[in-house]
Design a protein around this motif. Sequence first.
Motif, short mmCIF file in Angstrom:
data_model
loop_
_atom_site.label_atom_id
_atom_site.label_comp_id
_atom_site.label_asym_id
_atom_site.label_seq_id
_atom_site.Cartn_x
_atom_site.Cartn_y
_atom_site.Cartn_z
N GLU A 38 0.82 -1.21 0.00
CA GLU A 38 0.00 0.00 0.00
C GLU A 38 0.86 1.27 0.00
OE1 GLU A 38 -2.32 -0.55 3.49
OE2 GLU A 38 -3.52 -2.19 2.63
N GLN A 39 2.02 1.21 0.63
CA GLN A 39 2.87 2.39 0.72
C GLN A 39 4.10 2.29 -0.18
OE1 GLN A 39 3.17 4.52 4.37
NE2 GLN A 39 1.93 3.04 5.49
N THR A 40 3.92 1.59 -1.29
CA THR A 40 5.01 1.43 -2.26
C THR A 40 5.55 2.77 -2.73
OG1 THR A 40 4.33 -0.77 -3.04
CG2 THR A 40 5.58 0.61 -4.59
N ASP A 41 4.66 3.68 -3.07
CA ASP A 41 5.10 4.98 -3.60
C ASP A 41 5.95 5.73 -2.59
OD1 ASP A 41 3.77 4.46 -5.94
OD2 ASP A 41 2.00 5.67 -5.46
N PHE A 42 5.53 5.69 -1.32
CA PHE A 42 6.31 6.37 -0.27
C PHE A 42 7.68 5.74 -0.11
CE2 PHE A 42 7.30 6.06 4.40
CZ PHE A 42 7.88 7.33 4.51
N LEU A 44 9.39 3.92 -2.26
CA LEU A 44 10.23 4.12 -3.44
C LEU A 44 10.72 5.56 -3.55
CD1 LEU A 44 8.48 1.98 -6.22
CD2 LEU A 44 10.37 1.36 -4.71
N SER A 45 9.91 6.51 -3.13
CA SER A 45 10.35 7.91 -3.18
C SER A 45 11.50 8.15 -2.22
CB SER A 45 9.18 8.85 -2.86
OG SER A 45 8.75 8.71 -1.51
N THR A 67 12.30 -1.64 -6.16
CA THR A 67 11.35 -1.44 -7.24
C THR A 67 9.99 -1.97 -6.79
OG1 THR A 67 11.76 -3.61 -8.24
CG2 THR A 67 13.18 -1.78 -8.96
N LYS A 68 8.98 -1.68 -7.56
CA LYS A 68 7.65 -2.19 -7.25
C LYS A 68 7.68 -3.72 -7.21
CE LYS A 68 2.85 -2.07 -8.87
NZ LYS A 68 1.92 -1.53 -9.90
#
Length: 416
Positions: A38-42, A44-45, A67-68
């Motif tokens: 759920e917090q992949t974007d956070f 990865l950033s 990576t994702k």
Amino acid sequence: MNLIHTFEAVQEASLQLLELTDKDINKILHAVADAAIEQTDFILSENLKDLDRMNPANPKYDRLKLTKERLQSIASDIRNVATLPSPLGRTLKENTLPNGLRIRRVSVPFGVIGIIYEARPNVSFDVFSLCLKSGNACILKGGSDADCSNRAIIHVIHQVLKHFQLNPHIVELLPATHEATAELLHANQYVDLLIPRGSSNLIQFVRQNATIPVIETGAGICHTYFDKEGDLQKGTAIINNAKTRRVSVCNALDCLIVHAKRLHDLPQLCAPLANSHVIICADAPAYAALQGNYPQELLKMATDQDFGTEFLDYKMSIKTCSSIEGALNHIQHYSSKHSECIVTENPTNAALFCRKVDAACVYVNAPTSFTDGAQFGLGAEIGISTQKLHARGPMALEEITTYKWIIEGNGQIRKP
């Protein structure tokens, strides 16, 4: 810097773990796996901040990169850990003495485990999942290269722990400083076991300076011996996979040993390596066999320093031997006792290799790239031990538990 209060908080939190059932632990693990996705974007950033500070040509770059797809794999490993049987409360041995005393040896957590590691943020998830499943609190000391990534991961885990009304100090990430390392190495009253993961320099430093018990997860100087009776097709695939699957990991191939009577096959054995631009440092016979049959810009004469080196890069050495005994002697001299392989169709030679090679993992006709806790069916790994005391090879749940004796009586007393 004074981390005593942090160490005390982790030690106190470890006691709360003793109140959890295996069902409770599994729910938490699944929640952490879900949160990682759920917090992949956070995540990865934050990982990108670390990557921006590192040269992509650095061999550590691949280990640092999330990576994702890698986060999905990490989440899958966490869920796999949740499916494993609990390593706790198992009766390992029991006996009833003639005087009626019942004695049992029962598996229990160590308590608090410290992990010192470098640019591998996936370790933060792996260590937490294995420690939680085995009832251990953990203190993590990551490297500065991965600090943003590690802090993001621990933030996600802490959110889940708070949701379950658990003490977040069950897992604690120390500052990425040398001072923090020094304090952890001497946290005798608070940390029960220390496991370093990283370069040979890091591991040796921890082993030589820690005043608490250490399990060495040594560097992987891995060899593959292509025997006089090795299968060419198998050998070609094994060598390529062991070297190029992921060059920055400890199970990657560093040195190919080839029997002198198979030098004519060396160009075919090495052909796929050219597609990955692998630099080969070959001894004189191997160099002669490859000259004109391998890209000249990737072919070099080996020096003494090219043997016994963990390259962690698209680079490997080649040593020519006239017998299996010569190969065994070379491995004995240069091995880090991690993973070693023989490619042969001769069962006698395979048996001799397995018997005489002193390493945690010994392979016959399979690449050293399989040395991994998940690949061994352990769910994940907290490290790969190259020592012989307590644990050896990929360490997972059983290896991060100890035991205590429980003695049940009915008023017996010991005679003078």
